[in-house]
Design a protein around this motif. Structure first.
Motif, mmCIF file in Angstrom:
data_model
loop_
_atom_site.group_PDB
_atom_site.id
_atom_site.type_symbol
_atom_site.label_atom_id
_atom_site.label_comp_id
_atom_site.label_asym_id
_atom_site.label_seq_id
_atom_site.Cartn_x
_atom_site.Cartn_y
_atom_site.Cartn_z
ATOM 1 N N ALA A 25 26.029 -113.117 -47.005
ATOM 2 C CA ALA A 25 25.334 -112.122 -46.798
ATOM 3 C C ALA A 25 26.273 -111.035 -46.475
ATOM 4 C CB ALA A 25 24.064 -112.500 -45.898
ATOM 5 N N LYS A 26 27.095 -111.396 -45.354
ATOM 6 C CA LYS A 26 28.164 -110.162 -45.052
ATOM 7 C C LYS A 26 29.009 -109.760 -46.124
ATOM 8 C CE LYS A 26 27.961 -112.126 -40.315
ATOM 9 N NZ LYS A 26 28.342 -113.399 -39.760
ATOM 10 N N LEU A 27 29.364 -110.788 -47.058
ATOM 11 C CA LEU A 27 30.220 -110.613 -48.112
ATOM 12 C C LEU A 27 29.655 -109.570 -49.156
ATOM 13 C CD1 LEU A 27 32.756 -111.189 -49.856
ATOM 14 C CD2 LEU A 27 31.646 -113.298 -50.868
ATOM 15 N N TYR A 28 28.312 -109.733 -49.474
ATOM 16 C CA TYR A 28 27.739 -108.954 -50.490
ATOM 17 C C TYR A 28 27.369 -107.538 -49.775
ATOM 18 C CZ TYR A 28 27.002 -112.899 -53.640
ATOM 19 O OH TYR A 28 27.328 -113.950 -54.467
ATOM 20 N N ALA A 29 27.453 -107.602 -48.359
ATOM 21 C CA ALA A 29 27.159 -106.169 -47.775
ATOM 22 C C ALA A 29 28.394 -105.538 -47.843
ATOM 23 C CB ALA A 29 26.872 -106.480 -46.317
ATOM 24 N N GLY A 30 29.529 -106.277 -47.810
ATOM 25 C CA GLY A 30 30.805 -105.495 -47.877
ATOM 26 C C GLY A 30 31.014 -104.816 -49.370
ATOM 27 N N ILE A 31 30.710 -105.866 -50.344
ATOM 28 C CA ILE A 31 30.655 -105.551 -51.644
ATOM 29 C C ILE A 31 29.796 -104.027 -52.146
ATOM 30 C CG2 ILE A 31 30.089 -105.809 -54.191
ATOM 31 C CD1 ILE A 31 30.942 -108.825 -53.224
ATOM 32 N N TRP A 32 28.592 -104.002 -51.572
ATOM 33 C CA TRP A 32 27.656 -102.932 -51.675
ATOM 34 C C TRP A 32 28.325 -101.768 -51.042
ATOM 35 C CZ3 TRP A 32 23.826 -101.297 -54.438
ATOM 36 C CH2 TRP A 32 22.853 -100.406 -54.385
#
Length: 480
Positions: free
Chosen positions: A448-455
């Motif tokens: 979740a933190k990784l995808y938040a970073g990409i967004w």
């Protein structure tokens, strides 16, 4: 470098937002906001999450997970209530942070919230589709795989039911907020009745031994996540927090509230209080009816529990109402998401046509853009793994809003009005709300933190590639 930083922290004049949003009709009352809030918060998750979290992480102590998540959400809700009473602008956290901290930080908060609305809208649309098809199966009606599943999933091409329901809700909102609010009010009452029926009927089938031990002994699950002990309760909090974030959808519509100084705090805090009571009651009854292990990998624990307790008709009725009730969440999120996109267009952060109102003073261009993106995600993309990104994006906005109270207090009575509602126990409570949101964010899984970073990186590209050059605030600053 100094000029660059100064440009990023340019603050919007609140009177500009008042003028820009003055064209939106103020038609929503406390009753409408309570329905909007309860409809969005008490969504698909109340029929699934209590069982899933009990089986995977907390056992009967899932009740504590719900309460801890509710306390954190409640603290942030106090901040939201004061912000929306002082600044009843479209776009909620995006507009407030623009006024408090500056354009760049406002964009980050707004961009984080946009992830919530895009994905949550698609998520609920897909959930409604699955439940609706489940209701039709006993009647002998089945959809071909190509029209039942998302693209690339088990022979799927498009989830046609998800497309239709998202488009239907958009069509309803395109005809006016008051009309949509009437539909929302009726559907929310139906959904709450269904939940109360489950609590009453389920309470007749409770077994005290299912509550023992209330907090199971701590151990690691096969996937490395926690089960039992305070670690399991904490893991449950991060999953459950997704359920409570719907009060942001109320704040996003504050530019359309009658007497927002009183309406907004009552709508935000009232809907959250109702939701907490319903969630805790459902969780208590569910884990009391059957051993929490029964709900492992169970997509519809409420219906399953009722059927296995000898109430198949009640189970079918509740599942039917649950499908109808999912429309309430779609209405709330579509309404809020379209107002956020309208706010971006209003300020030139995205193309200005998104910030235009039609002849009926409705932001239907923004509504159309939201609908198209949500349909693409919900109909064609397998997105279940993105669910926690909804929480991640919203928690970032929650942290900004909590800290924003300090800046707000210094300006109340000067360039901002003194609101009818103020966050209690200032200056301690805003700091605790910020730490609470950070605490929940920390508990999200690494994906979740990784995808938040990409967004977040995508948001930076759009801001520096488009927003900073087309922003009306920046253009005004250049002219001076």
């Amino acid at each position: 470098m100094h000029n660059f930083l100064k440009r990023l922290t340019l603050k919007e004049d609140p009177s500009i937002y008042e003028d820009k949003d003055a064209h939106l009709k103020r038609v929503l009352t406390v009753k409408d906001f309570l329905a909007l809030g309860v409809g969005t918060i008490v969504s698909t998750s109340i029929f699934t999450l209590p069982g899933v979290v009990a089986a995977e992480h907390a056992g009967p102590a899932v009740v504590f997970s719900f309460l801890v998540a509710a306390i954190v959400a409640g603290l942030v809700a106090f901040a939201y209530a004061e912000m929306s009473a002082a600044m009843p602008f479209a776009g909620s956290a995006y507009s407030w942070i623009n006024v408090m901290f500056g354009e760049f930080f406002g964009w980050i908060a707004g961009w984080a919230l946009l992830a919530e609305y895009f994905i949550a809208l698609a998520f609920v649309g897909s959930g409604l589709s699955a439940n609706f098809r489940g209701l039709l199966t006993p009647l002998g009606v089945t959809f071909p795989k190509a029209l039942a599943n998302t693209f690339g999933t088990d022979g799927g091409v498009v989830d046609i039911v998800a497309v239709v329901v998202i488009a239907l809700v958009s069509w309803l909102l395109a005809h006016g907020v008051r009309e949509a609010a009437r539909v929302e009010n009726v559907l929310v009452i139906l959904k709450v009745i269904a939940i109360l029926i489950f609590i009453i009927v389920g309470a007749t089938a409770l077994h005290v031994n299912n509550y023992v031990p209330f907090i199971p002994k701590y151990q690691l699950n096969a996937d490395g996540t926690a089960f039992g002990g305070w670690q399991g309760i904490y893991a449950g909090v991060s999953m459950i927090f997704l359920s409570y974030i719907g009060f942001d959808s109320i704040a996003a519509n504050s530019a359309e509230a009658k007497n927002p100084g009183k309406t907004m705090p009552r709508g935000i805090l009232g809907s959250l209080a109702i939701a907490v009571v319903l969630f805790v009651a459902v969780a208590l009854v569910l884990v009391g009816m059957f051993k929490y292990t029964s709900y492992a990998n169970n997509a519809e624990p409420v219906g399953w529990a009722l059927r296995h307790a000898g109430h198949p008709i009640v189970a079918s009725v509740i599942q039917g109402i649950a499908v109808i009730g999912m429309f309430t969440a779609l209405i709330g999120m579509t309404l809020a998401g379209s107002r956020l996109i309208y706010s971006f267009g209003r300020d030139g952060m995205l193309p200005s046509w998104l910030g235009k109102l039609n002849k009926n003073k409705l932001p239907n261009n923004a509504l159309l853009a939201l609908t198209i993106v949500a349909i693409i995600i919900g109909a064609f993309c397998p997105f279940a793994f993105l669910a926690q990104l909804i929480s991640a994006g919203t928690l970032i906005a929650f942290m900004f809003v909590s800290l924003g109270i300090y800046g707000l207090r210094r300006r109340e009575g000067h360039d901002l009005p003194v609101p009818a509602f103020k966050m209690p126990f200032y200056p301690v409570l805003p700091a605790i709300a910020f730490l609470g949101a950070l605490f929940v964010f920390w508990g999200l899984d690494i994906q979740a933190k990784l995808y938040a970073g990409i967004w977040f990186i995508l948001g930076l590209i759009i801001y520096f590639g488009y927003g900073i050059r087309h922003s009306y605030l920046g253009q005004q600053h250049t002219k001076k």
